[in-house]
Design a protein around this motif. Sequence first.
Motif, PDB file in Angstrom:
ATOM      1  N   GLN A   1      53.825  26.513 -73.627  1.00 11.88           N
ATOM      2  CA  GLN A   1      52.510  26.662 -73.029  1.00 11.88           C
ATOM      3  C   GLN A   1      51.440  26.428 -74.078  1.00 11.88           C
ATOM      4  OE1 GLN A   1      51.174  27.074 -70.127  1.00 11.88           O
ATOM      5  NE2 GLN A   1      52.855  27.657 -68.833  1.00 11.88           N
ATOM      6  N   ASN A  23      48.177  23.637 -67.736  1.00  4.99           N
ATOM      7  CA  ASN A  23      49.348  23.263 -66.938  1.00  4.99           C
ATOM      8  C   ASN A  23      49.645  21.804 -67.242  1.00  4.99           C
ATOM      9  OD1 ASN A  23      51.058  22.273 -64.897  1.00  4.99           O
ATOM     10  ND2 ASN A  23      50.371  23.872 -63.485  1.00  4.99           N
ATOM     11  N   ARG A  24      50.750  21.543 -67.925  1.00  4.95           N
ATOM     12  CA  ARG A  24      51.062  20.179 -68.340  1.00  4.95           C
ATOM     13  C   ARG A  24      51.449  19.284 -67.171  1.00  4.95           C
ATOM     14  NH1 ARG A  24      56.922  19.749 -69.589  1.00  4.95           N
ATOM     15  NH2 ARG A  24      57.763  21.830 -69.262  1.00  4.95           N
ATOM     16  N   HIS A  25      51.885  19.878 -66.070  1.00 11.69           N
ATOM     17  CA  HIS A  25      52.278  19.082 -64.899  1.00 11.69           C
ATOM     18  C   HIS A  25      51.058  18.525 -64.164  1.00 11.69           C
ATOM     19  CE1 HIS A  25      56.358  20.337 -65.567  1.00 11.69           C
ATOM     20  NE2 HIS A  25      55.977  21.612 -65.528  1.00 11.69           N
ATOM     21  N   THR A  26      49.984  19.318 -64.111  1.00 13.94           N
ATOM     22  CA  THR A  26      48.772  18.876 -63.415  1.00 13.94           C
ATOM     23  C   THR A  26      47.678  18.428 -64.384  1.00 13.94           C
ATOM     24  OG1 THR A  26      47.833  21.097 -63.390  1.00 13.94           O
ATOM     25  CG2 THR A  26      49.220  20.458 -61.498  1.00 13.94           C
ATOM     26  N   ASP A  27      47.884  18.678 -65.690  1.00 16.71           N
ATOM     27  CA  ASP A  27      46.906  18.381 -66.725  1.00 16.71           C
ATOM     28  C   ASP A  27      45.566  19.073 -66.452  1.00 16.71           C
ATOM     29  OD1 ASP A  27      46.127  17.309 -69.152  1.00 16.71           O
ATOM     30  OD2 ASP A  27      45.325  15.479 -68.254  1.00 16.71           O
TER      31      ASP A  27
END
Length: 110
Positions: A1, A23-27
Amino acid sequence: QLYYLAVSHRHKVDTIVQIKRHNRHTDKWAECLQLRTNVNCNGSAEVGKAVSCGPHIYFITDTEMHRYHPSNDQWCKMAAPIINPYINTAIGTTTEIICESSNLGEMCLY
């Protein structure tokens, strides 16, 4: 994180710690629960130390210690540091926090 942490003072008697989590998935960045504490900074530039230790983030001042739990977005107050006259450096490992005072050589371990 990945976290973003900012510390600000209000009226020299209120300290506010703001955290954002990436959130790396949604940037996208998400706001986390703020910590409000009445640490009196007396106009000093000293605002406390933030360190990570394991999955938690700690905010340490000369008189207070707070732990942030990312999994449930919650702060809790911990036992105050026992170090004099004030904390100069704080380092977090995966299991411990090491604090050094302004008097070189005086340290405490959490």
